[in-house]
Write a protein that holds these residues in place. Structure first.
Motif, PDB file in Angstrom:
ATOM      1  N   ARG A 160      70.675 -29.145 -12.654  1.00 43.95           N
ATOM      2  CA  ARG A 160      70.851 -27.720 -12.374  1.00 43.95           C
ATOM      3  C   ARG A 160      70.288 -26.869 -13.499  1.00 43.95           C
ATOM      4  O   ARG A 160      70.461 -27.168 -14.680  1.00 43.95           O
ATOM      5  CB  ARG A 160      72.330 -27.405 -12.156  1.00 43.95           C
ATOM      6  N   THR A 161      69.625 -25.790 -13.108  1.00 38.57           N
ATOM      7  CA  THR A 161      68.914 -24.946 -14.064  1.00 38.57           C
ATOM      8  C   THR A 161      69.809 -24.438 -15.188  1.00 38.57           C
ATOM      9  O   THR A 161      69.472 -24.551 -16.370  1.00 38.57           O
ATOM     10  CB  THR A 161      68.269 -23.747 -13.339  1.00 38.57           C
ATOM     11  N   GLU A 163      72.759 -25.516 -16.309  1.00 37.53           N
ATOM     12  CA  GLU A 163      73.273 -26.587 -17.160  1.00 37.53           C
ATOM     13  C   GLU A 163      72.166 -27.147 -18.050  1.00 37.53           C
ATOM     14  O   GLU A 163      72.400 -27.488 -19.212  1.00 37.53           O
ATOM     15  CB  GLU A 163      73.875 -27.691 -16.297  1.00 37.53           C
TER      16      GLU A 163
END
Length: 308
Positions: A160-161, A163
């Motif tokens: 995920r971007t 994270e």
């Protein structure tokens, strides 16, 4: 003059000193990361002598066993079944079985399943014996051309971007070579994020190491990003990012942002504690942590706040 020991004697001595002759034992066997010739004689012997081979993907491992004409019982052990399979294997080990644990490529447990089984074995006093073999991260590091006296392996970056950005924020302070594994379809996005957050550091994309289409792309992150945009990489990817140029401290610092604002931003976005955030903010500005702490105190006093 000391007596010479033949290779066969040395092998037998190794077996006596490191491998239990009786009782159950778990072997962590390193397997090729591509080229099937990259396997040790000891690994082949252990696979032949094991009562059972626990494999991440039995179909993949069967190809290796067929190549070396090894016929042993195979059982699957992967991230989706290790909760139930680990206790089953432990029972067999307690009954005296010798089990070899292998992953699809490289050393088990390195960004692969196996930790649960190893901890169970140690808890129940079952011997755990590593049988070292190929490693994508070490092979890539050796040929990357980046500093290798010290390095940090972080496995896979979050998919995920948000994270992923937080993970990279935490790595800003690193002055060692950073090694990550990445999926080919996320590589361009990860390189772009690293460029934005870490700055234009020297880097290397190692692709399909030891395989037919092995490739190393070396250069600054900006050059690698342009290369990936023009010609995307496929296959197994190891991304290596070298330390920042010490001659450019604070090159990517927002000059309009105060030190205290940056510290709070790092605490909030990168999930750092205050001490880590202050250390990173100081490094970004090319000052010592003590100087940064004094600067924060002065700012608090100027704002009419009570120093803590």
């Amino acid at each position: 003059m000391s007596a010479k020991i033949s290779s066969s004697d040395a092998t037998e001595e190794e077996r006596k000193s490191r491998e239990p002759e009786t009782g159950g034992c778990l072997y962590l066997v390193g397997t090729p990361i591509g080229n099937l010739e990259d396997i040790t004689l000891r690994a082949l012997r252990i696979l032949r002598e094991s009562d059972q081979i626990a494999a991440e993907d039995t179909r993949h491992t069967q190809k290796l066993l067929n190549h070396y004409e090894i016929s042993r019982p195979l059982v699957s052990y992967h991230e989706h079944n290790e909760m139930t399979r680990a206790p089953e294997l432990l029972i067999a080990l307690e009954q005296g079985a010798k089990i070899a644990l292998v992953s699809d490529a490289g050393m088990p447990l390195v960004s692969d399943p196996g930790y649960r089984l190893v901890t169970l074995c140690l808890r129940h006093q079952i011997p755990v014996v590593p049988v070292p073999g190929p490693s994508a991260l070490l092979a890539a590091l050796s040929a990357s051309g980046l500093p290798n006296e010290e390095f940090l392996f972080v496995g896979f970056l979050p998919a995920r971007t948000g994270e992923r950005q937080r993970a990279l924020e935490r790595l800003r302070i690193e002055d060692r070579t950073i090694i990550v594994y990445e999926a080919p379809h996320r590589l361009e996005e990860s390189v772009a994020a690293a460029l934005e957050i870490l700055g234009d550091r020297p880097a290397c994309v190692a692709r399909e190491v030891t395989k037919l289409h092995e490739e190393f792309r070396r250069g600054k992150l900006s050059a690698l990003l342009a290369s990936l945009q023009e010609r995307p990489a496929r296959g197994e990817i190891t991304l290596l990012i070298g330390p920042a140029d010490p001659a450019e401290p604070g090159a990517h610092v927002d000059s309009a942002q105060s030190l205290s604002e940056r510290v709070e931003e790092l605490i909030r976005q990168a999930k750092l504690d205050r001490k880590e955030a202050l250390k990173l903010a100081a490094k970004e500005r090319g000052i010592t942590r003590r100087a940064a702490y004094d600067q924060l105190l002065q700012q608090k006093i100027a704002d009419g706040q009570k120093p803590n």
